[in-house]
Design a protein around this motif. Structure first.
Motif, PDB file in Angstrom:
ATOM      1  N   LEU A   1       0.823  -1.242  -0.013  1.00 38.10           N
ATOM      2  CA  LEU A   1      -0.078  -0.125   0.047  1.00 38.10           C
ATOM      3  C   LEU A   1       0.857   1.325  -0.074  1.00 38.10           C
ATOM      4  O   LEU A   1       0.486   2.280  -0.628  1.00 38.10           O
ATOM      5  N   ARG A   2       2.214   1.347   0.753  1.00 35.39           N
ATOM      6  CA  ARG A   2       2.926   2.333   0.587  1.00 35.39           C
ATOM      7  C   ARG A   2       3.292   2.660  -1.021  1.00 35.39           C
ATOM      8  O   ARG A   2       3.498   3.838  -1.349  1.00 35.39           O
ATOM      9  N   ARG A   3       3.634   1.379  -1.778  1.00 36.81           N
ATOM     10  CA  ARG A   3       4.237   1.662  -3.218  1.00 36.81           C
ATOM     11  C   ARG A   3       3.318   0.758  -3.907  1.00 36.81           C
ATOM     12  O   ARG A   3       3.935  -0.331  -4.266  1.00 36.81           O
ATOM     13  N   PRO A   4       2.166   0.975  -4.073  1.00 37.41           N
ATOM     14  CA  PRO A   4       1.226   0.081  -4.790  1.00 37.41           C
ATOM     15  C   PRO A   4       1.799  -0.053  -6.231  1.00 37.41           C
ATOM     16  O   PRO A   4       1.873   0.660  -6.955  1.00 37.41           O
ATOM     17  N   SER A   5       1.493  -1.351  -6.730  1.00 34.51           N
ATOM     18  CA  SER A   5       1.687  -1.405  -8.053  1.00 34.51           C
ATOM     19  C   SER A   5       0.638  -1.251  -8.793  1.00 34.51           C
ATOM     20  O   SER A   5      -0.641  -0.959  -8.197  1.00 34.51           O
ATOM     21  N   LEU A   6       0.456  -1.412 -10.170  1.00 34.24           N
ATOM     22  CA  LEU A   6      -0.507  -0.845 -11.247  1.00 34.24           C
ATOM     23  C   LEU A   6      -1.803  -1.718 -10.597  1.00 34.24           C
ATOM     24  O   LEU A   6      -2.956  -1.404 -10.728  1.00 34.24           O
ATOM     25  N   VAL A   7      -1.414  -2.973 -10.625  1.00 34.74           N
ATOM     26  CA  VAL A   7      -2.635  -4.290 -10.284  1.00 34.74           C
ATOM     27  C   VAL A   7      -3.319  -3.645  -9.017  1.00 34.74           C
ATOM     28  O   VAL A   7      -4.536  -3.563  -8.825  1.00 34.74           O
ATOM     29  N   THR A   8      -2.418  -3.526  -7.717  1.00 35.42           N
ATOM     30  CA  THR A   8      -3.039  -2.927  -6.572  1.00 35.42           C
ATOM     31  C   THR A   8      -3.888  -1.663  -6.806  1.00 35.42           C
ATOM     32  O   THR A   8      -4.968  -1.807  -6.178  1.00 35.42           O
ATOM     33  N   GLN A   9      -3.385  -0.881  -7.497  1.00 37.99           N
ATOM     34  CA  GLN A   9      -4.300   0.413  -7.595  1.00 37.99           C
ATOM     35  C   GLN A   9      -5.510   0.149  -8.491  1.00 37.99           C
ATOM     36  O   GLN A   9      -6.420   0.828  -7.988  1.00 37.99           O
ATOM     37  N   ILE A  10      -5.433  -0.887  -9.307  1.00 39.12           N
ATOM     38  CA  ILE A  10      -6.750  -1.257 -10.210  1.00 39.12           C
ATOM     39  C   ILE A  10      -7.793  -1.994  -9.028  1.00 39.12           C
ATOM     40  O   ILE A  10      -8.885  -1.407  -8.977  1.00 39.12           O
ATOM     41  N   VAL A  11      -7.038  -2.725  -8.284  1.00 39.37           N
ATOM     42  CA  VAL A  11      -7.998  -3.462  -7.242  1.00 39.37           C
ATOM     43  C   VAL A  11      -8.610  -2.434  -6.114  1.00 39.37           C
ATOM     44  O   VAL A  11      -9.695  -2.179  -5.888  1.00 39.37           O
ATOM     45  N   ILE A  12      -7.814  -1.329  -5.964  1.00 43.69           N
ATOM     46  CA  ILE A  12      -8.358  -0.333  -4.921  1.00 43.69           C
ATOM     47  C   ILE A  12      -9.448   0.587  -5.707  1.00 43.69           C
ATOM     48  O   ILE A  12     -10.500   0.871  -5.001  1.00 43.69           O
ATOM     49  N   GLY A  13      -9.433   0.836  -6.972  1.00 38.91           N
ATOM     50  CA  GLY A  13     -10.139   1.477  -7.722  1.00 38.91           C
ATOM     51  C   GLY A  13     -11.481   0.926  -7.770  1.00 38.91           C
ATOM     52  O   GLY A  13     -12.540   1.244  -7.654  1.00 38.91           O
ATOM     53  N   LEU A  14     -11.353  -0.634  -8.161  1.00 37.20           N
ATOM     54  CA  LEU A  14     -12.568  -1.449  -7.844  1.00 37.20           C
ATOM     55  C   LEU A  14     -13.444  -1.484  -6.858  1.00 37.20           C
ATOM     56  O   LEU A  14     -14.539  -1.187  -6.774  1.00 37.20           O
ATOM     57  N   VAL A  15     -12.435  -1.398  -5.696  1.00 35.89           N
ATOM     58  CA  VAL A  15     -13.262  -1.542  -4.334  1.00 35.89           C
ATOM     59  C   VAL A  15     -14.091  -0.310  -3.968  1.00 35.89           C
ATOM     60  O   VAL A  15     -15.106  -0.039  -3.728  1.00 35.89           O
ATOM     61  N   ALA A  16     -13.414   0.774  -4.662  1.00 33.92           N
ATOM     62  CA  ALA A  16     -13.852   2.080  -4.292  1.00 33.92           C
ATOM     63  C   ALA A  16     -15.238   2.554  -5.097  1.00 33.92           C
ATOM     64  O   ALA A  16     -16.056   3.129  -4.687  1.00 33.92           O
ATOM     65  N   GLY A  17     -14.950   2.040  -6.356  1.00 32.35           N
ATOM     66  CA  GLY A  17     -16.213   1.956  -7.020  1.00 32.35           C
ATOM     67  C   GLY A  17     -17.521   1.348  -6.508  1.00 32.35           C
ATOM     68  O   GLY A  17     -18.571   1.776  -6.618  1.00 32.35           O
ATOM     69  N   VAL A  18     -17.135   0.127  -6.091  1.00 27.00           N
ATOM     70  CA  VAL A  18     -18.217  -0.695  -5.225  1.00 27.00           C
ATOM     71  C   VAL A  18     -18.709   0.101  -4.191  1.00 27.00           C
ATOM     72  O   VAL A  18     -20.011   0.228  -4.197  1.00 27.00           O
ATOM     73  N   LEU A  19     -18.102   0.431  -3.570  1.00 25.95           N
ATOM     74  CA  LEU A  19     -18.221   1.134  -2.155  1.00 25.95           C
ATOM     75  C   LEU A  19     -19.331   2.682  -2.564  1.00 25.95           C
ATOM     76  O   LEU A  19     -20.135   2.770  -1.938  1.00 25.95           O
ATOM     77  N   LEU A  20     -18.639   3.302  -3.348  1.00 21.43           N
ATOM     78  CA  LEU A  20     -19.437   4.608  -3.993  1.00 21.43           C
ATOM     79  C   LEU A  20     -20.576   4.334  -4.501  1.00 21.43           C
ATOM     80  O   LEU A  20     -21.637   4.901  -4.258  1.00 21.43           O
ATOM     81  N   ALA A  21     -21.213   3.181  -5.291  1.00 19.99           N
ATOM     82  CA  ALA A  21     -22.516   2.767  -5.950  1.00 19.99           C
ATOM     83  C   ALA A  21     -23.295   2.430  -4.710  1.00 19.99           C
ATOM     84  O   ALA A  21     -24.361   2.527  -4.999  1.00 19.99           O
ATOM     85  N   VAL A  22     -22.627   1.807  -3.862  1.00 24.74           N
ATOM     86  CA  VAL A  22     -23.704   1.203  -2.580  1.00 24.74           C
ATOM     87  C   VAL A  22     -23.944   2.293  -1.683  1.00 24.74           C
ATOM     88  O   VAL A  22     -25.276   2.529  -1.394  1.00 24.74           O
ATOM     89  N   VAL A  23     -23.063   3.293  -1.393  1.00 29.99           N
ATOM     90  CA  VAL A  23     -23.323   4.447  -0.692  1.00 29.99           C
ATOM     91  C   VAL A  23     -24.063   5.521  -1.408  1.00 29.99           C
ATOM     92  O   VAL A  23     -25.253   5.946  -0.724  1.00 29.99           O
ATOM     93  N   SER A  24     -23.656   6.019  -2.615  1.00 31.46           N
ATOM     94  CA  SER A  24     -24.468   6.872  -3.446  1.00 31.46           C
ATOM     95  C   SER A  24     -24.651   6.549  -4.875  1.00 31.46           C
ATOM     96  O   SER A  24     -23.625   7.083  -5.574  1.00 31.46           O
ATOM     97  N   PRO A  25     -25.754   6.025  -5.140  1.00 28.99           N
ATOM     98  CA  PRO A  25     -25.805   5.451  -6.406  1.00 28.99           C
ATOM     99  C   PRO A  25     -25.885   6.705  -7.694  1.00 28.99           C
ATOM    100  O   PRO A  25     -25.227   6.485  -8.460  1.00 28.99           O
ATOM    101  N   ARG A  26     -26.105   7.737  -7.021  1.00 31.68           N
ATOM    102  CA  ARG A  26     -26.363   9.119  -7.901  1.00 31.68           C
ATOM    103  C   ARG A  26     -24.913   9.596  -8.179  1.00 31.68           C
ATOM    104  O   ARG A  26     -24.536   9.830  -9.126  1.00 31.68           O
ATOM    105  N   ALA A  27     -24.170   9.862  -7.090  1.00 29.59           N
ATOM    106  CA  ALA A  27     -22.682  10.133  -7.079  1.00 29.59           C
ATOM    107  C   ALA A  27     -21.919   9.106  -8.146  1.00 29.59           C
ATOM    108  O   ALA A  27     -21.158   9.555  -8.879  1.00 29.59           O
ATOM    109  N   ALA A  28     -22.278   7.863  -8.052  1.00 28.13           N
ATOM    110  CA  ALA A  28     -21.528   6.792  -8.697  1.00 28.13           C
ATOM    111  C   ALA A  28     -21.770   6.935 -10.283  1.00 28.13           C
ATOM    112  O   ALA A  28     -21.001   6.851 -11.002  1.00 28.13           O
ATOM    113  N   ALA A  29     -22.971   7.179 -10.663  1.00 27.21           N
ATOM    114  CA  ALA A  29     -23.491   7.507 -12.001  1.00 27.21           C
ATOM    115  C   ALA A  29     -22.692   8.508 -12.597  1.00 27.21           C
ATOM    116  O   ALA A  29     -22.501   8.647 -13.689  1.00 27.21           O
TER     117      ALA A  29
END
Length: 426
Positions: A8-36
């Motif tokens: 996490l201190r020096r994440p690889s591109l794959v790790t960054q993609i996974v973080i983006g994936l998790v963040a996208g799921v969380l945003l869609a659950v918390v606020s669908p309007r913001a996710a759209a």
């Protein structure tokens, strides 16, 4: 930041993609309007990949052939053989899965959009021939990769007799395009974040519950090919543990292909992965675009499974010779599928025609394919694209490890067998 894990201190591109994936799921659950509202990030990322990929294919293929040294084996023939054999094997897996777990569909889905499908194998082959002789500028605009491959090969052969300076300029231009591609790939975490958030906000996965059985067979067959069939092919070619290579290709190529849903758009990602693995650049610059066109294991599975689902629903009896013929037809059709989202679905009526199923019913099956395509098409593309690099590395490592890599200074690494290097990580 020292309390954080190293990844996490020096994440690889794959790790960054996974973080983006998790963040996208969380945003869609918390606020669908913001996710759209963040869908623009995903759209920009995919558009950037699609914009640079046609130029990359044309320039890389031309530069590779123009600068090819006489007497040097690029192993395109064994790679092409693996592509075709792998696609047929995937079609056989799809047929076997359909017989083991028969699927029935409700074929009363309204067809709201007028769709057109090939009328036969002859029409598919005719389209392929016309794409080969397409105008190069038209091929660039429409992302006709078959035409771009043809023009790249023709241009490269013509420039083989050019002066050293001309060929060096072409090589420098190829490297410049490659650097632009790497810049685009760095946007992948933001792109995945936008894609996942917008898809979950708009449709979610509730519409897929009615087709859980169909999805289970499709995804199960694709996982079997990715984790069993492909490793067996790699082992047969290299006589070494195939899983470091297979898993790395799934991680670094399959993940991005899963979200872009386009084999063509994932060409730059595969080129970068080939560079990391130390594979021969002359080989990869031709084999990767070729794989995005003809190596369609996931498409072969989709065509065979959905076609047999229609057959089982209508109560049509299928014998073994007909099932084998379906596998061949599915493989040939898959090779003609476009490298864009949903490209394999419009070829389902071609396979259904073997069993006398009318276009009206076949197009209803296509409509069901679009419904489950949120997951199916993503998994299909991930399998297709990751398999490209798996087979290239297997073919390159089959005869000589030294011949399979570029010079350490140009590849950014040390020479070694690609299958062994795959376990070392990015």
């Amino acid at each position: 930041m020292s309390f954080l894990p190293a990844f996490l201190r020096r994440p690889s591109l794959v790790t960054q993609i996974v973080i983006g994936l998790v963040a996208g799921v969380l945003l869609a659950v918390v606020s669908p309007r913001a996710a759209a509202s963040v869908s623009l990030l995903g759209t920009v990322f995919i558009s950037a990949l699609k914009a640079v990929a046609p130029v990359l294919v044309l320039v890389l293929v031309a530069a590779s052939i123009a600068n090819h040294r006489q007497g040097k084996d690029t192993r395109i023939r064994p790679i092409l053989g693996l592509y075709l054999a792998g696609t047929v094997l995937a079609a056989l897996v799809g047929v076997a899965a359909s017989f083991m777990f028969p699927i029935t569909l409700t074929l009363d889905v309204p067809v709201e959009v007028a769709l057109s499908a090939p009328g036969g194998i002859g029409e598919v082959l005719r389209t392929l021939v016309l794409q080969v002789f397409d105008n190069p500028f038209n091929a660039l605009v429409n992302a006709n990769y078959i035409g771009l491959l043809a023009w790249g090969i023709a241009t490269g052969l013509a420039l083989r007799q050019a002066g050293e300076g001309t060929r060096q300029v072409l090589s420098d231009f190829s490297q410049a395009i490659t650097r632009v591609v790497r810049m685009v790939i760095r946007l992948a975490p933001l792109g995945v974040f936008g894609i996942v958030a917008s898809i979950l906000a708009e449709s979610g996965l509730s519409a897929l519950l009615d087709y859980a059985h169909l999805l289970a067979v499709l995804l199960g067959a694709m996982l079997f090919v990715a984790l069993v069939a492909n490793p067996l092919v790699v082992f047969a070619m290299t006589r070494r543990n195939p899983y470091p290579l297979v898993l790395r290709c799934l991680r670094e190529s399959g993940i991005t292909a899963f979200f872009t849903r386009s084999s063509a758009a994932n060409i730059p990602v595969n080129m970068e992965l080939c560079r990391k693995l130390g594979l021969h650049q002359e080989t990869c610059s031709v084999a990767v675009p070729l794989g995005a066109t003809v190596n369609m294991a996931g498409a072969a599975i989709t065509i065979s499974v959905l076609s047999l689902a229609a057959v089982h629903t209508l109560g049509i009896q299928v014998d073994l010779p007909t099932a084998l013929l379906l596998s061949v037809v599915a493989a040939i059709s898959a090779c003609g599928a476009s490298g864009v989202p949903g490209g394999s679905l419009l070829l389902i009526p071609l396979a259904c025609g073997l069993f006398g199923i009318s276009d009206d019913i076949a197009m209803q099956v296509v409509a069901i394919g679009f419904i489950v395509g949120v997951v199916q098409d993503s998994a299909e593309t991930g399998l297709n694209s990751s398999t490209d690099v798996v087979f290239i590395a297997a073919a390159c490592g089959a005869t000589s490890a030294r011949d399979a890599v570029v010079d350490g200074a140009s590849a950014g690494g040390v020479p070694g067998d690609a299958v062994s290097q795959a376990g070392s990580g990015a």
